[in-house]
Design an enzyme around this catalytic site. Structure first.
Site, PDB file in Angstrom:
ATOM      1  N   SER A 191       0.829  -1.211   0.000  1.00  0.00           N
ATOM      2  CA  SER A 191       0.000   0.000   0.000  1.00  0.00           C
ATOM      3  C   SER A 191       0.854   1.247   0.000  1.00  0.00           C
ATOM      4  O   SER A 191       0.390   2.317  -0.378  1.00  0.00           O
ATOM      5  CB  SER A 191      -0.879   0.048   1.260  1.00  0.00           C
ATOM      6  N   HIS A 196      -2.701  -3.817  -6.315  1.00  0.00           N
ATOM      7  CA  HIS A 196      -3.149  -3.374  -4.987  1.00  0.00           C
ATOM      8  C   HIS A 196      -4.623  -3.708  -4.804  1.00  0.00           C
ATOM      9  O   HIS A 196      -5.498  -3.047  -5.357  1.00  0.00           O
ATOM     10  CB  HIS A 196      -2.889  -1.868  -4.839  1.00  0.00           C
ATOM     11  N   GLU A 226      -5.882  -1.741  -8.046  1.00  0.00           N
ATOM     12  CA  GLU A 226      -5.020  -0.751  -8.693  1.00  0.00           C
ATOM     13  C   GLU A 226      -3.824  -1.490  -9.296  1.00  0.00           C
ATOM     14  O   GLU A 226      -3.140  -2.244  -8.593  1.00  0.00           O
ATOM     15  CB  GLU A 226      -4.547   0.298  -7.685  1.00  0.00           C
ATOM     16  N   ASN A 271      -5.689   5.622  -1.823  1.00  0.00           N
ATOM     17  CA  ASN A 271      -5.186   6.033  -0.507  1.00  0.00           C
ATOM     18  C   ASN A 271      -4.751   7.492  -0.496  1.00  0.00           C
ATOM     19  O   ASN A 271      -4.754   8.137   0.546  1.00  0.00           O
ATOM     20  CB  ASN A 271      -4.057   5.113  -0.046  1.00  0.00           C
TER      21      ASN A 271
END
Ligand SMILES: NC(=O)c1ccc[n+]([C@@H]2O[C@H](COP(=O)([O-])OP(=O)(O)OC[C@H]3O[C@@H](n4cnc5c(N)ncnc54)[C@H](O)[C@@H]3O)[C@@H](O)[C@H]2O)c1
Length: 375
Positions: free
Chosen positions: A119, A140, A152, A190
């Protein structure tokens, strides 16, 4: 064509979910973990997850059995030689991930792809630690992987197009929506999610109550308010992600680490896992009179952050919107929200916030060139 073989290293929360995703999609999955206990319990933990789906009538018993039969737990990563794609979901630290990729590098076929579920680490830096940087990329997944649609797909500058195409085809084949993004801090979700929490904390420090802020976002169509979400994830996890991104982005005030979040962690009131959070165990209240202004303020900062990423290139407005809808269960992406509210109104909101910002937040609300240019 033979069924694809997927390797999964790290059979914790994410790896187990990822293994389930690919086994459910008809792939042969080889899984391993450093911990003997994790290896020994992996099959029964996936079985328990599949059993819940059988119980809910979403999966037949036969499909459950064939899915489990596709999963093989192996002792060591070296046993993953037949894999077309190996995804690592081990501890979030560069050294063990690089060491693992080195081990895999030595046994995998030359065209096999190495993917990381990191991440927060640089995919490019990890790739450079291997002899096949062009076959290294990020995949991801979101938690829980079987339920969350988004993945992702992270390319670093040396990732080969063929490796990206292979990883995309396999992941889409497993039913996921794959959005490509560059190897930048926080990728898409994120990073663009930060203002959802950050601006809620700014509002809290301005004297609004957490219950009201959450209620305002629920009234605007969000499934969960920012404080309920922090309470669910854990204030400690949220603080670590916020600090990590702030540092990676040169401590720009858009990523300001609010003292109220630090205090919450210091007090140990981390949310559900400790029994008390910003809001938990209480539910959000009724929407306050200024609910509309609260939601506008949060959505304006979300749009500004999304636009700053858009301005860096390599990702489209539609991709960012899709990523936030699927990665965070937002009712609409930040651009769709800003357009629905009216771009001039969003820009005016930011301008007013910037004018009133205290010294430590000056620059936080400055309208990004990409938001200014949005027509
Ligand atoms: N939890 C999330 O919400 C989430 C979401 C997206 C991405 N991620 C990323 O996924 C990765 C895994 O996270 P998690 O939450 O599943 O962690 P976790 O702690 O639940 O599981 C990690 C597993 O990896 C094993 N492991 C550790 N070092 C190992 C090694 N060197 N070789 C083999 N196995 C090893 C551990 O025994 C453990 O079973 C991390 O990189 C994390 O940043 C997590």
């Amino acid at each position: 064509m033979a069924e694809p073989v997927i390797g999964v290293v790290g059979l914790g929360a994410m790896g187990l979910g990822i293994a389930q995703v690919f086994a459910s999609a008809g792939c042969r999955v080889l899984g391993t973990d450093l911990s003997e206990e994790s290896r020994a319990t992996a099959a029964s933990r996936i079985a328990a997850s599949l059993d819940r789906r059988v119980g809910d009538g979403k999966l037949t018993r036969e499909a459950r059995d064939t899915t489990l039969a596709r999963l093989e737990v192996v002792e060591r990563p070296e046993a993953m030689a037949p894999a077309d794609l190996v995804i690592e979901a081990i501890v979030e630290a560069m050294e063990p991930k690089a060491a693992l990729f080195g081990q895999l590098d030595a046994v995998l076929a030359p065209e096999a792809v190495l993917a990381t579920n990191t991440s927060s680490l640089s995919v490019g830096a990890l790739a450079r630690a291997t002899a096949r940087p062009e076959r290294v990329l990020g995949l991801h997944f979101f938690n829980p992987a079987p339920a969350m649609k988004l993945v992702e797909l992270v390319a670093h500058p040396a990732t080969a197009t063929a490796a990206l195409a292979r990883a995309r085809a396999l992941t889409e084949g497993a039913g996921k929506t794959v959005i490509a993004c560059a190897d930048r801090p926080g990728f898409i979700v994120n990073r663009c999610a930060r203002p959802f929490y950050g601006e809620a904390l700014a509002l809290l420090e301005d004297g609004h109550r957490a219950a009201e802020i959450d209620a305002a976002m629920l009234a605007a169509g969000y499934r969960m308010g920012p404080f309920s979400l922090i309470d669910l994830i854990g204030a400690d996890i949220n603080l670590a992600a916020t600090r990590g991104l702030a540092e990676a982005m040169g401590n720009h005030p858009r990523y300001h680490v609010f003292a109220s979040l630090e205090r919450q962690v210091e007090a140990g009131d981390l949310g559900r896992k400790t029994g008390r959070g910003f809001l938990f165990p209480d539910p959000p209240g009724p929407p306050p009179e200024d609910a509309e202004a609260i939601a506008l303020r949060i959505e304006a900062t979300l749009a500004n952050e999304a636009a700053s990423l858009l301005g860096e290139g390599g990702v489209s407005e539609a991709d960012i919107d899709t990523a936030l809808r699927l990665g965070l269960n937002f009712p609409r992406g930040p651009f769709a929200a800003a357009r629905a509210r009216g771009l001039p109104r969003v820009r005016a909101t930011l301008a007013a916030l910037e004018a009133a910002a205290p010294a430590e937040l000056k620059g936080r609300y400055q309208i990004t060139p990409a938001l200014e240019a949005l027509a």
